[in-house]
Scaffold this motif. Structure first.
Motif, PDB file in Angstrom:
ATOM      1  N   MET A   1      11.291  -6.612  -6.951  1.00 34.79           N
ATOM      2  CA  MET A   1      10.850  -5.309  -6.443  1.00 34.79           C
ATOM      3  C   MET A   1      11.000  -5.276  -4.921  1.00 34.79           C
ATOM      4  O   MET A   1      10.639  -6.220  -4.225  1.00 34.79           O
ATOM      5  CB  MET A   1       9.379  -5.072  -6.814  1.00 34.79           C
ATOM      6  CG  MET A   1       8.845  -3.733  -6.335  1.00 34.79           C
ATOM      7  SD  MET A   1       7.093  -3.494  -6.759  1.00 34.79           S
ATOM      8  CE  MET A   1       7.250  -3.365  -8.536  1.00 34.79           C
ATOM      9  N   LYS A   2      11.573  -4.142  -4.418  1.00 38.03           N
ATOM     10  CA  LYS A   2      11.773  -4.005  -2.981  1.00 38.03           C
ATOM     11  C   LYS A   2      10.428  -3.904  -2.262  1.00 38.03           C
ATOM     12  O   LYS A   2       9.533  -3.181  -2.682  1.00 38.03           O
ATOM     13  CB  LYS A   2      12.613  -2.764  -2.689  1.00 38.03           C
ATOM     14  CG  LYS A   2      12.998  -2.634  -1.217  1.00 38.03           C
ATOM     15  CD  LYS A   2      13.817  -1.377  -0.998  1.00 38.03           C
ATOM     16  CE  LYS A   2      14.271  -1.291   0.458  1.00 38.03           C
ATOM     17  NZ  LYS A   2      13.159  -1.233   1.398  1.00 38.03           N
ATOM     18  N   GLN A   3      10.322  -4.645  -1.159  1.00 40.89           N
ATOM     19  CA  GLN A   3       9.099  -4.596  -0.364  1.00 40.89           C
ATOM     20  C   GLN A   3       8.953  -3.218   0.264  1.00 40.89           C
ATOM     21  O   GLN A   3       9.927  -2.549   0.579  1.00 40.89           O
ATOM     22  CB  GLN A   3       9.157  -5.672   0.726  1.00 40.89           C
ATOM     23  CG  GLN A   3       7.861  -5.837   1.487  1.00 40.89           C
ATOM     24  CD  GLN A   3       7.978  -6.948   2.529  1.00 40.89           C
ATOM     25  OE1 GLN A   3       9.074  -7.359   2.865  1.00 40.89           O
ATOM     26  NE2 GLN A   3       6.857  -7.413   3.018  1.00 40.89           N
ATOM     27  N   LYS A   4       7.718  -2.794   0.463  1.00 39.27           N
ATOM     28  CA  LYS A   4       7.471  -1.516   1.108  1.00 39.27           C
ATOM     29  C   LYS A   4       8.085  -1.506   2.507  1.00 39.27           C
ATOM     30  O   LYS A   4       8.127  -2.533   3.183  1.00 39.27           O
ATOM     31  CB  LYS A   4       5.965  -1.258   1.209  1.00 39.27           C
ATOM     32  CG  LYS A   4       5.300  -0.831  -0.084  1.00 39.27           C
ATOM     33  CD  LYS A   4       3.852  -0.456   0.179  1.00 39.27           C
ATOM     34  CE  LYS A   4       3.195   0.126  -1.062  1.00 39.27           C
ATOM     35  NZ  LYS A   4       1.787   0.550  -0.771  1.00 39.27           N
ATOM     36  N   PRO A   5       8.546  -0.339   2.977  1.00 37.25           N
ATOM     37  CA  PRO A   5       9.134  -0.285   4.315  1.00 37.25           C
ATOM     38  C   PRO A   5       8.103  -0.612   5.395  1.00 37.25           C
ATOM     39  O   PRO A   5       6.921  -0.296   5.269  1.00 37.25           O
ATOM     40  CB  PRO A   5       9.610   1.164   4.431  1.00 37.25           C
ATOM     41  CG  PRO A   5       8.816   1.926   3.417  1.00 37.25           C
ATOM     42  CD  PRO A   5       8.571   0.969   2.295  1.00 37.25           C
ATOM     43  N   LEU A   6       8.575  -1.268   6.448  1.00 40.52           N
ATOM     44  CA  LEU A   6       7.730  -1.580   7.592  1.00 40.52           C
ATOM     45  C   LEU A   6       7.748  -0.379   8.533  1.00 40.52           C
ATOM     46  O   LEU A   6       8.825   0.034   9.000  1.00 40.52           O
ATOM     47  CB  LEU A   6       8.241  -2.831   8.302  1.00 40.52           C
ATOM     48  CG  LEU A   6       7.504  -3.257   9.573  1.00 40.52           C
ATOM     49  CD1 LEU A   6       6.039  -3.562   9.287  1.00 40.52           C
ATOM     50  CD2 LEU A   6       8.199  -4.463  10.213  1.00 40.52           C
ATOM     51  N   ILE A   7       6.589   0.183   8.805  1.00 34.49           N
ATOM     52  CA  ILE A   7       6.488   1.407   9.605  1.00 34.49           C
ATOM     53  C   ILE A   7       5.681   1.136  10.868  1.00 34.49           C
ATOM     54  O   ILE A   7       4.535   0.695  10.812  1.00 34.49           O
ATOM     55  CB  ILE A   7       5.831   2.542   8.798  1.00 34.49           C
ATOM     56  CG1 ILE A   7       6.609   2.809   7.508  1.00 34.49           C
ATOM     57  CG2 ILE A   7       5.744   3.814   9.640  1.00 34.49           C
ATOM     58  CD1 ILE A   7       5.962   3.825   6.589  1.00 34.49           C
ATOM     59  N   LEU A   8       6.295   1.412  12.020  1.00 36.39           N
ATOM     60  CA  LEU A   8       5.608   1.345  13.300  1.00 36.39           C
ATOM     61  C   LEU A   8       5.009   2.712  13.603  1.00 36.39           C
ATOM     62  O   LEU A   8       5.720   3.725  13.563  1.00 36.39           O
ATOM     63  CB  LEU A   8       6.587   0.946  14.413  1.00 36.39           C
ATOM     64  CG  LEU A   8       6.054   1.008  15.849  1.00 36.39           C
ATOM     65  CD1 LEU A   8       4.890   0.053  16.058  1.00 36.39           C
ATOM     66  CD2 LEU A   8       7.185   0.723  16.841  1.00 36.39           C
ATOM     67  N   VAL A   9       3.714   2.746  13.897  1.00 31.34           N
ATOM     68  CA  VAL A   9       3.016   3.995  14.198  1.00 31.34           C
ATOM     69  C   VAL A   9       2.527   3.964  15.637  1.00 31.34           C
ATOM     70  O   VAL A   9       1.920   2.981  16.077  1.00 31.34           O
ATOM     71  CB  VAL A   9       1.823   4.216  13.241  1.00 31.34           C
ATOM     72  CG1 VAL A   9       1.110   5.533  13.573  1.00 31.34           C
ATOM     73  CG2 VAL A   9       2.291   4.230  11.789  1.00 31.34           C
ATOM     74  N   THR A  10       2.778   5.045  16.367  1.00 34.23           N
ATOM     75  CA  THR A  10       2.333   5.141  17.753  1.00 34.23           C
ATOM     76  C   THR A  10       2.011   6.596  18.077  1.00 34.23           C
ATOM     77  O   THR A  10       2.135   7.480  17.232  1.00 34.23           O
ATOM     78  CB  THR A  10       3.399   4.560  18.701  1.00 34.23           C
ATOM     79  OG1 THR A  10       2.864   4.467  20.021  1.00 34.23           O
ATOM     80  CG2 THR A  10       4.660   5.409  18.704  1.00 34.23           C
ATOM     81  N   ASN A  11       1.619   6.846  19.328  1.00 28.39           N
ATOM     82  CA  ASN A  11       1.337   8.226  19.761  1.00 28.39           C
ATOM     83  C   ASN A  11       1.211   8.276  21.272  1.00 28.39           C
ATOM     84  O   ASN A  11       1.493   7.296  21.962  1.00 28.39           O
ATOM     85  CB  ASN A  11       0.077   8.762  19.075  1.00 28.39           C
ATOM     86  CG  ASN A  11      -1.215   8.220  19.664  1.00 28.39           C
ATOM     87  OD1 ASN A  11      -1.227   7.184  20.329  1.00 28.39           O
ATOM     88  ND2 ASN A  11      -2.317   8.902  19.423  1.00 28.39           N
ATOM     89  N   ASP A  12       0.763   9.436  21.787  1.00 33.20           N
ATOM     90  CA  ASP A  12       0.481   9.517  23.222  1.00 33.20           C
ATOM     91  C   ASP A  12      -0.944   9.946  23.519  1.00 33.20           C
ATOM     92  O   ASP A  12      -1.382   9.906  24.670  1.00 33.20           O
ATOM     93  CB  ASP A  12       1.485  10.423  23.945  1.00 33.20           C
ATOM     94  CG  ASP A  12       1.272  11.906  23.675  1.00 33.20           C
ATOM     95  OD1 ASP A  12       0.450  12.260  22.808  1.00 33.20           O
ATOM     96  OD2 ASP A  12       1.940  12.728  24.333  1.00 33.20           O
TER      97      ASP A  12
END
Length: 258
Positions: A1-12
Protein backbone atom coordinates in the motif's frame (compact mmCIF):
# COMPACT_ATOMS: atom_id res chain seq x y z
CA UNK A 1 0.00 0.00 0.00
CA UNK A 2 1.29 3.45 -0.97
CA UNK A 3 2.28 5.60 1.98
CA UNK A 4 0.23 8.73 2.55
CA UNK A 5 1.68 11.85 0.89
CA UNK A 6 4.01 13.99 2.98
CA UNK A 7 2.47 17.46 3.28
CA UNK A 8 4.29 20.57 4.49
CA UNK A 9 1.90 23.10 6.05
CA UNK A 10 2.81 26.74 6.64
CA UNK A 11 1.27 30.24 6.67
CA UNK A 12 1.95 33.90 7.36
CA UNK A 13 -0.55 34.65 10.15
CA UNK A 14 1.47 32.67 12.67
CA UNK A 15 1.38 29.17 14.06
CA UNK A 16 -1.57 29.81 16.39
CA UNK A 17 -3.82 31.30 13.69
CA UNK A 18 -7.24 29.59 13.36
CA UNK A 19 -6.82 29.39 9.58
CA UNK A 20 -3.64 27.37 9.94
CA UNK A 21 -5.15 25.13 12.61
CA UNK A 22 -8.07 24.42 10.25
CA UNK A 23 -5.70 23.63 7.38
CA UNK A 24 -3.73 21.22 9.57
CA UNK A 25 -6.93 19.38 10.49
CA UNK A 26 -7.91 19.03 6.82
CA UNK A 27 -4.45 17.88 5.74
CA UNK A 28 -4.40 15.24 8.50
CA UNK A 29 -7.24 13.55 6.59
CA UNK A 30 -5.15 13.48 3.41
CA UNK A 31 -1.56 12.79 4.36
CA UNK A 32 1.31 12.84 6.81
CA UNK A 33 1.61 16.42 8.06
CA UNK A 34 4.63 18.45 9.13
CA UNK A 35 3.99 22.06 10.13
CA UNK A 36 6.67 24.76 9.96
CA UNK A 37 5.09 28.16 10.53
CA UNK A 38 6.11 31.60 11.83
CA UNK A 39 6.03 32.07 15.60
CA UNK A 40 4.33 35.47 15.11
CA UNK A 41 2.29 37.17 12.35
CA UNK A 42 4.21 37.81 9.13
CA UNK A 43 1.48 39.19 6.88
CA UNK A 44 2.49 41.21 3.80
CA UNK A 45 6.11 40.10 4.13
CA UNK A 46 6.19 39.07 0.49
CA UNK A 47 9.20 36.91 -0.33
CA UNK A 48 11.46 38.35 2.36
CA UNK A 49 14.08 36.03 3.85
CA UNK A 50 16.26 36.34 6.96
CA UNK A 51 19.94 36.90 6.17
CA UNK A 52 21.18 39.53 8.64
CA UNK A 53 19.96 38.02 11.89
CA UNK A 54 19.69 34.62 13.52
CA UNK A 55 16.90 32.20 12.74
CA UNK A 56 15.34 29.97 15.40
CA UNK A 57 13.05 26.96 15.21
CA UNK A 58 11.40 25.04 18.04
CA UNK A 59 9.42 21.82 18.01
CA UNK A 60 6.11 22.50 19.74
CA UNK A 61 2.67 21.04 20.31
CA UNK A 62 -0.45 23.21 20.04
CA UNK A 63 -3.35 20.95 19.06
CA UNK A 64 -3.95 17.24 19.38
CA UNK A 65 -3.33 15.25 16.24
CA UNK A 66 -0.72 13.22 14.39
CA UNK A 67 1.01 16.28 12.90
CA UNK A 68 4.57 17.26 13.80
CA UNK A 69 4.90 21.00 14.47
CA UNK A 70 7.70 23.54 14.47
CA UNK A 71 7.58 27.28 15.06
CA UNK A 72 10.08 29.48 13.23
CA UNK A 73 11.27 32.98 14.06
CA UNK A 74 11.51 33.91 10.37
CA UNK A 75 9.30 34.74 7.43
CA UNK A 76 7.00 32.37 5.52
CA UNK A 77 9.70 31.85 2.88
CA UNK A 78 12.19 31.12 5.68
CA UNK A 79 9.83 28.46 7.02
CA UNK A 80 9.80 26.60 3.72
CA UNK A 81 13.57 26.89 3.26
CA UNK A 82 14.19 25.62 6.79
CA UNK A 83 11.70 22.78 6.41
CA UNK A 84 13.18 21.55 3.14
CA UNK A 85 16.84 21.94 4.06
CA UNK A 86 16.94 21.13 7.79
CA UNK A 87 13.77 19.69 9.28
CA UNK A 88 12.42 17.23 6.73
CA UNK A 89 14.36 14.10 5.82
CA UNK A 90 12.76 13.98 2.39
CA UNK A 91 11.15 16.46 0.02
CA UNK A 92 7.39 16.78 0.69
CA UNK A 93 4.88 15.71 -1.92
CA UNK A 94 2.93 18.92 -1.43
CA UNK A 95 3.15 22.26 0.37
CA UNK A 96 -0.01 24.08 1.43
CA UNK A 97 0.03 27.60 2.86
CA UNK A 98 -2.79 29.31 4.77
CA UNK A 99 -5.63 29.41 5.29
CA UNK A 100 -4.95 33.14 5.21
CA UNK A 101 -7.17 35.53 7.14
CA UNK A 102 -7.90 37.90 4.23
CA UNK A 103 -7.79 38.06 0.45
CA UNK A 104 -4.72 37.31 -1.63
CA UNK A 105 -6.45 37.80 -4.97
CA UNK A 106 -5.26 39.99 -7.82
CA UNK A 107 -2.23 42.23 -7.09
CA UNK A 108 -2.26 41.15 -3.43
CA UNK A 109 -0.36 38.03 -4.51
CA UNK A 110 2.77 40.21 -4.85
CA UNK A 111 2.72 41.28 -1.18
CA UNK A 112 1.40 38.05 0.30
CA UNK A 113 3.47 36.05 2.75
CA UNK A 114 1.02 33.18 2.30
CA UNK A 115 1.66 32.99 -1.43
CA UNK A 116 5.39 33.62 -1.07
CA UNK A 117 5.63 30.46 1.03
CA UNK A 118 3.84 28.55 -1.73
CA UNK A 119 6.09 30.13 -4.37
CA UNK A 120 9.21 29.22 -2.38
CA UNK A 121 8.01 25.62 -2.31
CA UNK A 122 7.46 25.79 -6.05
CA UNK A 123 11.02 27.06 -6.54
CA UNK A 124 12.15 23.96 -4.62
CA UNK A 125 10.23 21.79 -7.08
CA UNK A 126 7.38 21.04 -4.66
CA UNK A 127 3.75 21.27 -5.83
CA UNK A 128 2.19 24.06 -3.77
CA UNK A 129 -1.11 25.78 -3.05
CA UNK A 130 -1.87 28.97 -1.16
CA UNK A 131 -5.34 29.16 0.42
CA UNK A 132 -6.99 32.42 1.54
CA UNK A 133 -10.42 33.38 2.86
CA UNK A 134 -11.72 36.89 2.15
CA UNK A 135 -12.33 37.59 5.83
CA UNK A 136 -9.70 39.37 7.91
CA UNK A 137 -11.33 38.51 11.24
CA UNK A 138 -9.36 36.29 13.62
CA UNK A 139 -12.68 34.56 14.30
CA UNK A 140 -13.42 33.95 10.61
CA UNK A 141 -15.59 30.93 9.81
CA UNK A 142 -13.44 28.37 8.01
CA UNK A 143 -15.99 25.56 8.31
CA UNK A 144 -17.77 26.60 5.10
CA UNK A 145 -14.70 26.05 2.90
CA UNK A 146 -13.21 22.86 4.30
CA UNK A 147 -14.65 20.52 1.67
CA UNK A 148 -13.43 22.80 -1.11
CA UNK A 149 -9.93 22.89 0.39
CA UNK A 150 -9.95 19.10 0.53
CA UNK A 151 -11.24 18.80 -3.04
CA UNK A 152 -8.63 21.14 -4.52
CA UNK A 153 -5.81 19.51 -2.54
CA UNK A 154 -6.78 15.98 -3.57
CA UNK A 155 -7.06 17.09 -7.21
CA UNK A 156 -3.58 18.65 -7.10
CA UNK A 157 -2.12 15.45 -5.64
CA UNK A 158 -3.92 13.27 -8.18
CA UNK A 159 -3.23 15.36 -11.28
CA UNK A 160 0.01 17.09 -10.34
CA UNK A 161 0.89 20.70 -11.16
CA UNK A 162 2.88 21.96 -14.15
CA UNK A 163 6.54 22.67 -13.44
CA UNK A 164 7.02 26.24 -12.25
CA UNK A 165 3.35 26.76 -11.36
CA UNK A 166 1.66 27.07 -7.98
CA UNK A 167 -2.02 27.70 -7.22
CA UNK A 168 -3.47 30.82 -5.61
CA UNK A 169 -6.87 29.85 -4.18
CA UNK A 170 -9.23 32.43 -2.67
CA UNK A 171 -12.59 31.82 -1.03
CA UNK A 172 -15.46 34.32 -0.82
CA UNK A 173 -16.83 35.11 2.63
CA UNK A 174 -19.99 33.04 2.22
CA UNK A 175 -21.73 30.12 3.85
CA UNK A 176 -21.08 26.70 2.29
CA UNK A 177 -24.49 26.53 0.62
CA UNK A 178 -24.02 29.97 -1.00
CA UNK A 179 -20.68 29.15 -2.65
CA UNK A 180 -21.62 28.50 -6.28
CA UNK A 181 -18.57 26.49 -7.28
CA UNK A 182 -14.92 26.77 -8.30
CA UNK A 183 -13.59 28.80 -11.23
CA UNK A 184 -10.15 28.68 -12.82
CA UNK A 185 -9.28 32.33 -13.35
CA UNK A 186 -6.67 34.84 -14.34
CA UNK A 187 -5.37 37.48 -11.96
CA UNK A 188 -7.44 40.65 -12.19
CA UNK A 189 -5.72 43.91 -13.14
CA UNK A 190 -6.10 45.96 -9.99
CA UNK A 191 -4.16 48.29 -7.74
CA UNK A 192 -4.10 49.94 -4.34
CA UNK A 193 -4.80 53.69 -4.15
CA UNK A 194 -2.47 54.31 -1.24
CA UNK A 195 -2.41 57.06 1.34
CA UNK A 196 -0.15 57.70 4.31
CA UNK A 197 -1.67 58.87 7.57
CA UNK A 198 1.01 61.24 8.87
CA UNK A 199 1.25 61.73 12.65
CA UNK A 200 3.67 62.98 15.28
CA UNK A 201 4.79 60.97 18.31
CA UNK A 202 5.16 62.45 21.83
CA UNK A 203 8.85 63.13 21.16
CA UNK A 204 7.94 65.24 18.13
CA UNK A 205 9.08 62.77 15.47
CA UNK A 206 6.82 62.28 12.46
CA UNK A 207 5.62 58.78 11.57
CA UNK A 208 3.23 57.22 9.07
CA UNK A 209 0.47 54.60 8.89
CA UNK A 210 -0.05 53.12 5.44
CA UNK A 211 -3.70 53.07 4.41
CA UNK A 212 -5.38 52.61 1.06
CA UNK A 213 -8.31 51.49 -1.04
CA UNK A 214 -8.30 48.45 -3.33
CA UNK A 215 -9.42 49.38 -6.86
CA UNK A 216 -10.33 46.73 -9.43
CA UNK A 217 -9.55 48.11 -12.89
CA UNK A 218 -10.54 44.91 -14.69
CA UNK A 219 -14.05 44.39 -16.05
CA UNK A 220 -13.37 40.88 -17.35
CA UNK A 221 -15.56 38.01 -16.21
CA UNK A 222 -12.68 35.52 -16.23
CA UNK A 223 -10.79 37.09 -13.30
CA UNK A 224 -10.38 36.12 -9.67
CA UNK A 225 -12.09 39.34 -8.54
CA UNK A 226 -15.16 38.63 -10.68
CA UNK A 227 -15.35 35.06 -9.39
CA UNK A 228 -15.15 36.12 -5.73
CA UNK A 229 -17.68 38.92 -6.16
CA UNK A 230 -20.10 36.48 -7.78
CA UNK A 231 -19.88 33.74 -5.18
CA UNK A 232 -17.22 31.44 -6.64
CA UNK A 233 -13.93 30.10 -5.33
CA UNK A 234 -11.12 31.49 -7.50
CA UNK A 235 -8.15 29.36 -8.53
CA UNK A 236 -5.33 31.22 -10.29
CA UNK A 237 -2.24 29.37 -11.60
CA UNK A 238 0.77 31.52 -10.64
CA UNK A 239 4.25 31.29 -12.15
CA UNK A 240 7.42 32.59 -10.56
CA UNK A 241 9.26 33.11 -13.85
CA UNK A 242 8.72 36.88 -14.05
CA UNK A 243 10.16 37.23 -17.56
CA UNK A 244 7.86 39.20 -19.87
CA UNK A 245 8.51 36.79 -22.74
CA UNK A 246 6.19 38.65 -25.13
CA UNK A 247 8.41 41.77 -25.04
CA UNK A 248 11.77 40.15 -25.79
CA UNK A 249 11.35 40.45 -29.57
CA UNK A 250 10.40 44.13 -29.30
CA UNK A 251 13.35 44.91 -27.01
CA UNK A 252 15.71 43.28 -29.51
CA UNK A 253 14.72 46.00 -32.01
CA UNK A 254 16.42 48.60 -29.79
CA UNK A 255 19.80 47.53 -31.22
CA UNK A 256 21.51 48.06 -27.89
CA UNK A 257 24.84 46.69 -29.18
CA UNK A 258 25.15 49.16 -32.04
Amino acid sequence: MKQKPLILVTNDDGITAPGLRTLIKIMNEIGQVVVVAPDSPQSAMGHAITINSTLYSDKIRIDDGPQVEYSCSGTPADCVKLAVNEILKEKPDLCVSGINHGSNSSINVIYSGTMSAAVEAGIEGIPAIGFSLCDYSWDANFEAIQEHVKQITNSAIKNGLPKGVVLNVNFPKLSEEKIKGIKICRQARATWMEEFDKRTNPQGREYYWLTGKFVNLDKGEDTDEWALENGYVSVVPVQFDLTAHHTIQDLNTWNLND
